[in-house]
Structures are given as structure tokens and as C-alpha cells.
Motif scaffolding. Sequence first.
Motif, short mmCIF file in Angstrom:
data_model
loop_
_atom_site.label_atom_id
_atom_site.label_comp_id
_atom_site.label_asym_id
_atom_site.label_seq_id
_atom_site.Cartn_x
_atom_site.Cartn_y
_atom_site.Cartn_z
N LYS A 4 0.80 -1.23 0.00
CA LYS A 4 0.00 0.00 0.00
C LYS A 4 0.84 1.28 0.00
O LYS A 4 0.37 2.31 -0.45
N ASN A 5 2.10 1.22 0.49
CA ASN A 5 2.93 2.43 0.49
C ASN A 5 3.87 2.46 -0.71
O ASN A 5 4.87 3.15 -0.70
N ASN A 6 3.53 1.67 -1.76
CA ASN A 6 4.30 1.60 -2.99
C ASN A 6 5.69 1.01 -2.80
O ASN A 6 6.56 1.22 -3.61
N GLY A 7 5.88 0.28 -1.73
CA GLY A 7 7.14 -0.41 -1.51
C GLY A 7 6.96 -1.90 -1.70
O GLY A 7 5.84 -2.40 -1.79
N PHE A 8 8.08 -2.62 -1.79
CA PHE A 8 8.04 -4.06 -1.94
C PHE A 8 8.50 -4.71 -0.64
O PHE A 8 9.43 -4.23 0.00
N LYS A 9 7.85 -5.78 -0.27
CA LYS A 9 8.14 -6.46 0.99
C LYS A 9 9.24 -7.50 0.78
O LYS A 9 9.42 -8.01 -0.32
N PRO A 10 9.97 -7.84 1.86
CA PRO A 10 10.96 -8.91 1.78
C PRO A 10 10.30 -10.20 1.29
O PRO A 10 9.17 -10.51 1.65
N GLY A 11 11.00 -10.92 0.41
CA GLY A 11 10.46 -12.17 -0.13
C GLY A 11 9.72 -12.00 -1.44
O GLY A 11 9.58 -12.96 -2.19
N GLN A 12 9.24 -10.78 -1.73
CA GLN A 12 8.59 -10.56 -3.02
C GLN A 12 9.65 -10.59 -4.12
O GLN A 12 10.83 -10.34 -3.88
N THR A 13 9.23 -10.86 -5.34
CA THR A 13 10.14 -10.94 -6.47
C THR A 13 10.55 -9.53 -6.92
O THR A 13 9.70 -8.66 -7.08
N VAL A 14 11.85 -9.34 -7.12
CA VAL A 14 12.38 -8.05 -7.58
C VAL A 14 11.95 -7.82 -9.03
O VAL A 14 12.25 -8.63 -9.90
N PRO A 15 11.24 -6.72 -9.32
CA PRO A 15 10.75 -6.47 -10.68
C PRO A 15 11.81 -5.87 -11.61
O PRO A 15 11.73 -6.03 -12.81
N VAL A 34 20.28 -1.74 -0.86
CA VAL A 34 20.74 -3.07 -1.24
C VAL A 34 20.69 -3.16 -2.76
O VAL A 34 19.90 -2.48 -3.41
N THR A 35 21.58 -3.98 -3.31
CA THR A 35 21.55 -4.25 -4.74
C THR A 35 20.77 -5.53 -4.94
O THR A 35 21.10 -6.56 -4.34
N SER A 36 19.73 -5.48 -5.76
CA SER A 36 18.89 -6.65 -6.00
C SER A 36 18.76 -6.89 -7.49
O SER A 36 18.74 -5.96 -8.29
#
Length: 59
Positions: A4-15, A34-36
Amino acid sequence: MASKNNGFKPGQTVPTSGQWGLVGPRGGNTGQEVTSVKGEPFPPTPKPHMTYKLNDKTK
């Protein structure tokens, strides 16, 4: 999908590959990055309820 805050949670796939900044639980910038890599899961965050937001896309 972003939270909801336009962020990605840990464990989600990096787009998108790049430098991802850690966003605090209340939406503030933590100054940490972090580099992902695209297709990999986001790593765990140092504290609960933190998210990731793209700072710099890889060229």
C-alpha cells in the motif's frame, strides 16, 4: 505487486535490477540500500514492516 505504500516487501520478487532503498515502517528513508537482481526475492529487512523502493535502476 507493491504494498500500500508503494514499496516491496521482503520475499517478493524483484521487478527491476538496481539499487533499492530501505524504507522505514512509517515511510521514512533509512539511508540504507541493497543491490537486487530482477527475478530474485528481496532479502529480509533489519526490522519488521520495512519495505524496498527503487533508487537507481541498473543500466
